[in-house]
Design an enzyme around this catalytic site. Structure first.
Site, short mmCIF file in Angstrom:
data_model
loop_
_atom_site.label_atom_id
_atom_site.label_comp_id
_atom_site.label_asym_id
_atom_site.label_seq_id
_atom_site.Cartn_x
_atom_site.Cartn_y
_atom_site.Cartn_z
CG LEU A 206 10.85 95.77 -18.76
CD1 LEU A 206 9.77 96.39 -19.65
CD2 LEU A 206 12.08 95.47 -19.63
CG HIS A 207 8.02 94.21 -12.65
ND1 HIS A 207 7.32 95.35 -12.94
CD2 HIS A 207 7.14 93.40 -12.00
CE1 HIS A 207 6.09 95.24 -12.48
NE2 HIS A 207 5.94 94.06 -11.91
NE ARG A 208 3.15 93.44 -15.42
CZ ARG A 208 2.81 93.28 -14.15
NH1 ARG A 208 2.86 92.10 -13.59
NH2 ARG A 208 2.38 94.29 -13.43
CG ASP A 280 6.74 95.72 -17.41
OD1 ASP A 280 6.98 96.27 -16.31
OD2 ASP A 280 7.41 94.74 -17.83
#
Ligand code: UD1
Length: 358
Positions: A206-208, A280
């Site tokens: 997850l990094h958005r 994501d």
């Protein structure tokens, strides 16, 4: 062409695996090449390890721009890159993907009337709240040669009025890198380090900004992953942005195996043997499609719709109930049978070299 000087730009983690096959293909044709690293990503685990894993040459130039707001980062890259182009005077600039380094360098090249080719052109999420969508649209508008991964990208560009002669469908270079390295990644058996077996764990990334920067969204998503974790161990290599956001939240996800960012080979090995991927990331949607690993994308849209129509990808958003239900369905064996999209065959970089020669 042999006398031609090509200058490639990389800046952030997803750029490295896309430029490596292109540089190798041009090398085989004896083209003079130089590599510029903007320094957008600078932690060894976000940059150096990829150069080693991919056998990328050391950058000829490093701009060392580091992190900052979008305006700061983009401006610093532009200032540094303008000097590089003035000194090096390449015949062609090659940019890849959709990060701030991509747009910043394409913009400098365009203003200096130096031809610029964009690898991975034409992808659209139609969500202008994503920084990457802004980067994609603007980069394609100002580049001379648009090298696309799939037919939907061509259609997007044509719909925007792009002259057809600027567009070349070449396929997906990320899959070239995957094809070249997946056996080595698996041979390292990276799952053993975490006490896991092939097919016995899920992989989560997850990094958005939309998922990480808002504590409410981040908490919700982590809660869902904790639910999934009751059914299958979840490995979670965390981007620095995400780790900082989790620390700020003041609550470590229960039971999750929170890992540092991994190198390319270990991560590819882990992906190939995962029972399920939750992410994501953009590239991971493509990799799982080719590897036949079920992928749940924690977003409401994707610039890679072919991974949903042909591949293993499913958009599940950030509603915990939807995420958990989709994960359960996969674990119960309800999975999609993927078809590999056209030109995702490990030969995209050869087609790019052909396109540049032409
Ligand atoms: C960037 C790209 C994104 C890509 C992602 C892959 C843009 C707009 N975004 O997002 O499209 O999917 O890379 O990783 O270009 N940081 C470190 N060490 C690093 C790099 C970053 O600690 O080596 C931290 C810093 O706190 C920094 C934050 O991560 O402020 C964000 O970095 P940045 O380069 O702005 O964007 P990414 O989230 O990495």
């Amino acid at each position: 062409m042999l006398a031609m000087k090509v200058l490639h730009v990389v800046g952030a983690r997803p750029n490295f695996m896309k430029i490596a096959p292109v540089m190798r293909a041009l090398d085989r044709r004896g083209v003079h090449q130089e590599l510029v690293h903007t320094g957008q990503h600078y932690d060894p685990s976000m940059s150096d390890v990829f150069f080693a894993d991919l056998g990328l040459p050391r950058p000829d130039l490093h701009l060392g721009v580091g992190s900052g707001s979008h305006a700061e980062q983009t401006a610093r890259i532009m200032l540094g890159f303008e000097k590089v182009l003035s000194e090096r005077r390449p015949d062609l600039v090659v940019v890849v993907g959709d990060v701030n380094s991509t747009l910043a360098c394409a913009l400098v090249a365009a203003k200096m009337h130096i031809p610029c080719a964009h690898v991975e052109a034409g992808l659209r999420s139609f969500d202008m709240t994503m920084p990457e969508e802004i980067n994609r649209v603007l980069t394609d508008r100002i580049c001379d040669l648009l090298l696309t991964p799939s037919e939907d990208a061509d259609e997007n560009l044509l719909r925007e009025g792009t002259p057809p002669e600027r567009i070349r469908l070449v396929g997906n270079v990320l899959i070239d890198a995957l094809a070249a390295h997946v056996d080595r990644g698996r041979a390292r058996e990276p799952w053993r380090v975490y006490g896991q077996k092939p097919g016995g764990y899920a992989l989560f990334t997850l990094h958005r900004p939309s998922n990480v920067d808002d504590p409410a969204v981040l908490s919700r998503v982590l809660g869902a992953i904790e639910e999934v974790q009751r059914e299958i161990p979840v490995l979670f290599p965390a981007h620095p942005r995400t780790r900082k956001a989790i620390e700020a939240l003041g609550r470590t996800p229960r039971g999750l195996l929170l890992l540092p960012p991994l190198g390319y080979l270990d991560f590819l090995g882990l992906t190939s043997a995962a029972r399920l991927v939750l992410t994501d990331s953009g590239g991971l949607q493509e990799e799982t499609t080719v590897l036949g690993v079920p992928c749940l994308t924690l977003r409401e849209n994707t610039e890679r719709p072919i991974t949903v129509s042909c591949g293993t990808n499913e958009l599940v958003g950030t509603d915990p109930q939807r995420i958990v239900a989709a994960a359960r369905a996969v674990l119960e064996g309800r999975v999609k049978t993927p078809r590999t999209p056209r030109f995702w065959d490990g030969r995209a970089a050869e087609r790019i070299a052909d396109a540049l020669f032409r």
